[in-house]
Scaffold this active site. Structure first.
Site, PDB file in Angstrom:
ATOM      1  N   SER A 151      -5.958  -0.742   2.999  1.00 16.84           N
ATOM      2  CA  SER A 151      -4.842  -0.246   3.813  1.00 16.84           C
ATOM      3  C   SER A 151      -5.406   0.490   5.018  1.00 16.84           C
ATOM      4  O   SER A 151      -6.483   1.093   4.934  1.00 16.84           O
ATOM      5  CB  SER A 151      -3.978   0.719   2.999  1.00 16.84           C
ATOM      6  N   TYR A 164      -3.163   7.959  -2.530  1.00 14.73           N
ATOM      7  CA  TYR A 164      -3.158   6.545  -2.146  1.00 14.73           C
ATOM      8  C   TYR A 164      -4.186   6.290  -1.038  1.00 14.73           C
ATOM      9  O   TYR A 164      -5.003   5.370  -1.130  1.00 14.73           O
ATOM     10  CB  TYR A 164      -1.757   6.136  -1.668  1.00 14.73           C
TER      11      TYR A 164
HETATM   12  P1  NAD Z   1       3.988  -5.478  -4.206  1.00 15.46           P
HETATM   13  O1  NAD Z   1       4.536  -4.334  -4.999  1.00 15.46           O
HETATM   14  O2  NAD Z   1       4.871  -6.639  -3.906  1.00 15.46           O
HETATM   15  O3  NAD Z   1       2.676  -6.038  -4.886  1.00 15.46           O
HETATM   16  C1  NAD Z   1       1.866  -5.277  -5.698  1.00 15.46           C
HETATM   17  C2  NAD Z   1       1.366  -6.157  -6.812  1.00 15.46           C
HETATM   18  O4  NAD Z   1       0.440  -5.388  -7.575  1.00 15.46           O
HETATM   19  C3  NAD Z   1       2.483  -6.606  -7.762  1.00 15.46           C
HETATM   20  O5  NAD Z   1       2.382  -8.009  -7.953  1.00 15.46           O
HETATM   21  C4  NAD Z   1       2.172  -5.904  -9.077  1.00 15.46           C
HETATM   22  O6  NAD Z   1       2.422  -6.698 -10.191  1.00 15.46           O
HETATM   23  C5  NAD Z   1       0.689  -5.629  -8.942  1.00 15.46           C
HETATM   24  N1  NAD Z   1       0.294  -4.469  -9.732  1.00 15.46           N
HETATM   25  C6  NAD Z   1       0.571  -3.153  -9.521  1.00 15.46           C
HETATM   26  N2  NAD Z   1       0.081  -2.420 -10.532  1.00 15.46           N
HETATM   27  C7  NAD Z   1      -0.504  -3.284 -11.392  1.00 15.46           C
HETATM   28  C8  NAD Z   1      -1.158  -3.147 -12.653  1.00 15.46           C
HETATM   29  N3  NAD Z   1      -1.304  -1.963 -13.277  1.00 15.46           N
HETATM   30  N4  NAD Z   1      -1.606  -4.257 -13.241  1.00 15.46           N
HETATM   31  C9  NAD Z   1      -1.455  -5.462 -12.670  1.00 15.46           C
HETATM   32  N5  NAD Z   1      -0.852  -5.654 -11.495  1.00 15.46           N
HETATM   33  C10 NAD Z   1      -0.376  -4.578 -10.877  1.00 15.46           C
HETATM   34  O7  NAD Z   1       3.435  -4.805  -2.876  1.00 15.46           O
HETATM   35  P2  NAD Z   1       2.659  -5.369  -1.605  1.00 15.46           P
HETATM   36  O8  NAD Z   1       3.179  -4.607  -0.466  1.00 15.46           O
HETATM   37  O9  NAD Z   1       2.657  -6.845  -1.558  1.00 15.46           O
HETATM   38  O10 NAD Z   1       1.175  -4.817  -1.893  1.00 15.46           O
HETATM   39  C11 NAD Z   1       0.032  -5.633  -2.093  1.00 15.46           C
HETATM   40  C12 NAD Z   1      -1.223  -4.857  -1.700  1.00 15.46           C
HETATM   41  O11 NAD Z   1      -1.158  -4.543  -0.302  1.00 15.46           O
HETATM   42  C13 NAD Z   1      -1.391  -3.516  -2.422  1.00 15.46           C
HETATM   43  O12 NAD Z   1      -2.748  -3.328  -2.752  1.00 15.46           O
HETATM   44  C14 NAD Z   1      -0.954  -2.505  -1.366  1.00 15.46           C
HETATM   45  O13 NAD Z   1      -1.545  -1.236  -1.558  1.00 15.46           O
HETATM   46  C15 NAD Z   1      -1.441  -3.179  -0.111  1.00 15.46           C
HETATM   47  N6  NAD Z   1      -0.796  -2.734   1.138  1.00 15.46           N
HETATM   48  C16 NAD Z   1       0.555  -2.939   1.341  1.00 15.46           C
HETATM   49  C17 NAD Z   1       1.126  -2.504   2.532  1.00 15.46           C
HETATM   50  C18 NAD Z   1       2.591  -2.695   2.836  1.00 15.46           C
HETATM   51  O14 NAD Z   1       3.059  -2.187   3.865  1.00 15.46           O
HETATM   52  N7  NAD Z   1       3.347  -3.435   2.022  1.00 15.46           N
HETATM   53  C19 NAD Z   1       0.343  -1.876   3.498  1.00 15.46           C
HETATM   54  C20 NAD Z   1      -1.018  -1.693   3.269  1.00 15.46           C
HETATM   55  C21 NAD Z   1      -1.572  -2.134   2.074  1.00 15.46           C
END
Ligand code: NAD
Length: 253
Positions: A151, A164
């Protein structure tokens, strides 16, 4: 699910964690379009995972809670059991907690431990478990590839909460340390998104306004934008140890 390859298009397999929703689903679909067989994974949405695997055809689904060491071991075992090889590991699964940075009491030890386990320890452990398979990919002619989804909060003093942001800064450092240790057989890179339009951020109106008004690209990323960045890193035969900031230029302001 069928495993197939021809002499012209050798089978290549990618495991994408957290791939039934948001950014992970876009990455899995992208790699599938580029010819990879994919292992889909999520913590709980098994029906969605199985339906996606059927839709993508050369795909399998594994449910596993990455907070649990035994589940991480089973995930890699089942991925290898399904395809017999692993060329790409995308550590996308991650959790966030929204806590104002000034509210130190709310950032409890339990929050720190939970985020560290899923966002840092699990990616490291999955790389360790996948290392023999990723080295075997190099023996077949192309280095194994790991991409960690970090991130911008791990690069700048920003983010949903201090635990985070620190977990993602750790993931960035982990990326560089592993790149140093595992080359040339395995390349290790990270993509560090800014705001991405996913269900998770649908009600983050202040952040959406910030990106619209200040970022040179005047918008948050789509999940497909991040999948594109991942595909670029996977396609390379040379890049390693990179943390690719993908925030539409917000960091320049
Ligand atoms: P999301 O909630 O759709 O995806 C997160 C995924 O992680 C889900 O599929 C969930 O099942 C899995 N997960 C969480 N905890 C888990 C566990 N204990 N065991 C197994 N799986 C687990 O969210 P997203 O926005 O698609 O996030 C994906 C990645 O991108 C993450 O690492 C997040 O930190 C990162 N990210 C997202 C953003 C944003 O703005 N959405 C920005 C920067 C980074």
């Amino acid at each position: 699910m069928t495993a197939s390859s021809t002499p012209d298009t050798p089978l290549r397999v990618a495991l994408v964690t957290g791939s039934t929703s948001g950014i992970g689903a876009a990455i899995a679909r992208r790699l599938r379009r580029e010819g990879y067989a994919v292992v889909l994974h999520s913590r709980s949405s098994a029906d969605t995972g199985r339906a996606m695997a059927a839709e993508l055809v050369q795909a399998t689904y594994v449910q596993a809670d990455l907070a649990l060491e035994t589940d991480r071991i089973r995930l890699v075992d089942e991925a290898m059991g399904a395809w017999g090889q692993l060329d790409v590991l995308v550590n996308n699964a991650g959790i966030s907690r929204v806590i104002p940075h000034g509210d130190l009491a709310a950032a409890t030890s339990a929050v720190w431990h939970e985020l560290h386990e899923v966002n840092v320890v699990a990616p490291f452990h999955l790389v360790a478990l996948a290392e023999p398979a990723l080295r075997a990919a190099a023996q077949r002619g192309r280095a194994g590839s790991v991409v960690n989804i970090s991130s911008h909060a791990g690069v700048r003093p920003k983010g949903a909460s201090i635990p985070y942001a620190v977990s993602k800064a750790s993931l960035n450092h982990l990326t560089r340390l592993l790149a140093l240790s595992l080359g040339p057989d395995i390349r290790v890179n990270a993509v560090a998104p800014g705001l991405v339009d996913t269900p998770l951020t649908a009600d983050w109106t202040a952040a959406q306004a910030l990106w619209r008004e200040r970022a040179p690209m005047h918008r948050a990323a789509s999940a497909d934008d991040i999948a594109h960045a991942v595909a670029m890193l996977v396609a390379s035969d040379y890049l390693t140890g990179e943390v690719l900031l993908s925030d539409g230029g917000l960091n320049l302001t």
